[in-house]
Design a protein around this motif. Sequence first.
Motif, mmCIF file in Angstrom:
data_model
loop_
_atom_site.group_PDB
_atom_site.id
_atom_site.type_symbol
_atom_site.label_atom_id
_atom_site.label_comp_id
_atom_site.label_asym_id
_atom_site.label_seq_id
_atom_site.Cartn_x
_atom_site.Cartn_y
_atom_site.Cartn_z
ATOM 1 N N VAL A 107 0.865 -1.183 0.000
ATOM 2 C CA VAL A 107 0.000 0.000 0.000
ATOM 3 C C VAL A 107 0.897 1.226 0.000
ATOM 4 O O VAL A 107 1.746 1.392 0.886
ATOM 5 C CB VAL A 107 -0.938 0.016 1.214
ATOM 6 C CG1 VAL A 107 -1.893 1.213 1.126
ATOM 7 C CG2 VAL A 107 -1.727 -1.285 1.326
ATOM 8 N N ASP A 108 0.726 2.092 -0.990
ATOM 9 C CA ASP A 108 1.514 3.314 -1.105
ATOM 10 C C ASP A 108 0.721 4.501 -0.577
ATOM 11 O O ASP A 108 -0.491 4.612 -0.797
ATOM 12 C CB ASP A 108 1.885 3.586 -2.568
ATOM 13 C CG ASP A 108 2.856 2.548 -3.109
ATOM 14 O OD1 ASP A 108 3.558 1.922 -2.289
ATOM 15 O OD2 ASP A 108 2.903 2.358 -4.337
ATOM 16 N N ASP A 109 1.427 5.375 0.118
ATOM 17 C CA ASP A 109 0.837 6.634 0.590
ATOM 18 C C ASP A 109 1.023 7.677 -0.509
ATOM 19 O O ASP A 109 2.127 8.147 -0.755
ATOM 20 C CB ASP A 109 1.530 7.065 1.878
ATOM 21 C CG ASP A 109 0.974 8.374 2.433
ATOM 22 O OD1 ASP A 109 0.036 8.932 1.829
ATOM 23 O OD2 ASP A 109 1.480 8.834 3.469
ATOM 24 N N ILE A 110 -0.066 8.026 -1.207
ATOM 25 C CA ILE A 110 0.032 9.017 -2.286
ATOM 26 C C ILE A 110 -0.507 10.377 -1.853
ATOM 27 O O ILE A 110 -0.626 11.286 -2.670
ATOM 28 C CB ILE A 110 -0.726 8.519 -3.540
ATOM 29 C CG1 ILE A 110 -2.208 8.296 -3.231
ATOM 30 C CG2 ILE A 110 -0.090 7.258 -4.083
ATOM 31 C CD1 ILE A 110 -3.030 7.933 -4.465
ATOM 32 N N GLY A 111 -0.816 10.495 -0.555
ATOM 33 C CA GLY A 111 -1.324 11.773 -0.051
ATOM 34 C C GLY A 111 -0.382 12.937 -0.298
ATOM 35 O O GLY A 111 -0.813 13.992 -0.786
ATOM 36 N N PRO A 112 0.944 12.801 -0.003
ATOM 37 C CA PRO A 112 1.850 13.934 -0.219
ATOM 38 C C PRO A 112 1.944 14.400 -1.672
ATOM 39 O O PRO A 112 2.376 15.533 -1.921
ATOM 40 C CB PRO A 112 3.203 13.372 0.263
ATOM 41 C CG PRO A 112 2.844 12.312 1.241
ATOM 42 C CD PRO A 112 1.597 11.695 0.710
ATOM 43 N N SER A 113 1.561 13.561 -2.639
ATOM 44 C CA SER A 113 1.645 13.950 -4.048
ATOM 45 C C SER A 113 0.351 14.569 -4.572
ATOM 46 O O SER A 113 0.311 15.034 -5.705
ATOM 47 C CB SER A 113 2.004 12.729 -4.908
ATOM 48 O OG SER A 113 0.980 11.758 -4.847
ATOM 49 N N LEU A 114 -0.693 14.569 -3.762
ATOM 50 C CA LEU A 114 -1.978 15.114 -4.187
ATOM 51 C C LEU A 114 -2.003 16.630 -4.026
ATOM 52 O O LEU A 114 -1.236 17.194 -3.236
ATOM 53 C CB LEU A 114 -3.118 14.483 -3.382
ATOM 54 C CG LEU A 114 -3.310 12.970 -3.556
ATOM 55 C CD1 LEU A 114 -4.393 12.468 -2.607
ATOM 56 C CD2 LEU A 114 -3.668 12.635 -4.996
ATOM 57 N N PRO A 115 -2.877 17.312 -4.766
ATOM 58 C CA PRO A 115 -2.998 18.775 -4.592
ATOM 59 C C PRO A 115 -3.352 19.126 -3.149
ATOM 60 O O PRO A 115 -4.212 18.499 -2.530
ATOM 61 C CB PRO A 115 -4.142 19.144 -5.552
ATOM 62 C CG PRO A 115 -4.153 18.049 -6.568
ATOM 63 C CD PRO A 115 -3.746 16.805 -5.845
ATOM 64 N N GLY A 116 -2.668 20.097 -2.612
ATOM 65 C CA GLY A 116 -2.902 20.484 -1.226
ATOM 66 C C GLY A 116 -2.052 19.730 -0.240
ATOM 67 O O GLY A 116 -1.932 20.128 0.920
ATOM 68 N N GLN A 117 -1.431 18.622 -0.686
ATOM 69 C CA GLN A 117 -0.534 17.816 0.144
ATOM 70 C C GLN A 117 -1.120 17.586 1.543
ATOM 71 O O GLN A 117 -0.700 18.193 2.526
ATOM 72 C CB GLN A 117 0.837 18.480 0.244
ATOM 73 C CG GLN A 117 1.553 18.579 -1.095
ATOM 74 C CD GLN A 117 2.939 19.178 -0.957
ATOM 75 O OE1 GLN A 117 3.281 19.763 0.053
ATOM 76 N NE2 GLN A 117 3.737 19.021 -1.995
ATOM 77 N N HIS A 146 -10.850 9.315 3.552
ATOM 78 C CA HIS A 146 -10.157 9.611 2.294
ATOM 79 C C HIS A 146 -9.423 8.361 1.796
ATOM 80 O O HIS A 146 -8.187 8.299 1.830
ATOM 81 C CB HIS A 146 -9.161 10.753 2.483
ATOM 82 C CG HIS A 146 -9.783 12.101 2.564
ATOM 83 N ND1 HIS A 146 -10.355 12.726 1.482
ATOM 84 C CD2 HIS A 146 -9.943 12.934 3.630
ATOM 85 C CE1 HIS A 146 -10.825 13.900 1.862
ATOM 86 N NE2 HIS A 146 -10.606 14.055 3.157
ATOM 87 N N PRO A 147 -10.151 7.352 1.312
ATOM 88 C CA PRO A 147 -9.453 6.168 0.790
ATOM 89 C C PRO A 147 -8.599 6.483 -0.433
ATOM 90 O O PRO A 147 -7.695 5.703 -0.777
ATOM 91 C CB PRO A 147 -10.595 5.211 0.452
ATOM 92 C CG PRO A 147 -11.800 6.071 0.281
ATOM 93 C CD PRO A 147 -11.610 7.225 1.217
ATOM 94 N N ASP A 148 -8.861 7.607 -1.091
ATOM 95 C CA ASP A 148 -8.085 7.968 -2.273
ATOM 96 C C ASP A 148 -6.661 8.387 -1.930
ATOM 97 O O ASP A 148 -5.825 8.541 -2.828
ATOM 98 C CB ASP A 148 -8.778 9.097 -3.045
ATOM 99 C CG ASP A 148 -9.063 10.297 -2.162
ATOM 100 O OD1 ASP A 148 -9.669 10.105 -1.091
ATOM 101 O OD2 ASP A 148 -8.688 11.427 -2.549
ATOM 102 N N TYR A 149 -6.361 8.584 -0.638
ATOM 103 C CA TYR A 149 -5.001 8.928 -0.235
ATOM 104 C C TYR A 149 -4.066 7.713 -0.307
ATOM 105 O O TYR A 149 -2.855 7.883 -0.202
ATOM 106 C CB TYR A 149 -4.983 9.468 1.194
ATOM 107 C CG TYR A 149 -5.574 10.843 1.371
ATOM 108 C CD1 TYR A 149 -6.055 11.570 0.279
ATOM 109 C CD2 TYR A 149 -5.647 11.441 2.635
ATOM 110 C CE1 TYR A 149 -6.600 12.832 0.451
ATOM 111 C CE2 TYR A 149 -6.181 12.703 2.804
ATOM 112 C CZ TYR A 149 -6.664 13.397 1.713
ATOM 113 O OH TYR A 149 -7.207 14.653 1.887
#
Length: 407
Positions: free
Chosen positions: A70-80, A259-262
């Motif tokens: 499972v990768d954490d992609i939250g820091p790469s999303l807009p608004g970080q 926020h499952p999209d994170y």
Amino acid sequence: MKLPRSRMSLRDLGAEAAAGVMQRPARSALTAVGTVLGVGALIAVTGLTSTAASQIDARFNQLTATEVTVDDIGPSLPGQPGPAFPADADARVERLHGVTAAGVSWHVRLQPGQVIASGPPGAAYAVTDRQAQLTAVSAGALRAVGPTLQQGRVYDKFHEEHRQRVAVLGSATASRLGITNLQGQPAVFIGSTSFVVIGILADVQRRPDLLTSVIIPRASAQDLWGAPVDDPAKMLITTQLGAAAQIASEVPLALRPDHPDYLRAIPPPDPRNLRSGVENDLGQLFLLLAAICLVIGAVGIANTTLVAVLERSGEIGLRRALGARARHITAQFLAESMALGLLGGVVGASLGTVTIVAVATVKQWTPVLHPATIATAPLLGLVTGLLAGAYPAWRASRIQPAEALRR
């Protein structure tokens, strides 16, 4: 008075072919060796490729097919939005049915001037290891990698909950730091911060990079260096066989229902694709070798048959003088070369099958070979003999009786 044209029945043709092969049995056997090797190699390659692919499937199921990342992609999303894994990520995922172990890890970025050493800064005895990586690993993740201990033990939830400063070293890192045993409770220093070494890893089933790392509890790392920013955390999950795809679909919602999209869960790849790739790669290489063996066998049959035509030119001339037609001579020599090819195909198929069973027995594998492959092997030898004997048989049919009898 017009004489009837001579005829050659299939029975006569078979008898002549058998007589021609048995007339020189040693040379016939050597001639068939090329076809034996070619067909045997073809059967062995086909069977061993299928057997190896089946074995790879089994090992794949034991390790990769039971692994979800499972990768954490939250820091790469807009608004970080920041790190997405909650503090109790291990417990949340391990409550899912089918999960055997789960945990979070990341590489800790050290501050400028901080190094990993076997003693405090300035100590004369301190050994610095600039190749080692400091890795924060939760207790669940440490179980998930399948560690084999050289000495000591791994830390557990107690160490994490109390944020104890303990460490587990990979075998390579321990060797470079000069820590060969755990007597006297040796410590490693990250800058001026010490961690007591409680275990040394000999091997791991997953994440081999940990063998060159200093492994510390996730909570302790977060207290000292904060949450990961530049190098986002990852979660490793091991599952029961057959549960990986379902777990991958459930994990983001179980960890972050808001926020499952994170989070991005990566299920294991389809083992059928892996098997297909193995069969294609190995098959293309070894089938080429088998084809080369068949070509060598065909050349051997052609050469021997051509020599036989030259040696038996007197016999051919006598047959022609007694009424044998050119097509009878062609059929006779084609039948001989086809008999050699058929014999090589049968023997080669037998040797190839024995090879597959022997290798599988030694390796304790299950032999896999399609019956259609064995059934077509003698036919392949027959076709090889037919093609190899075409030119010599044509040469034999062109011999003139008068010229042959004068020799």
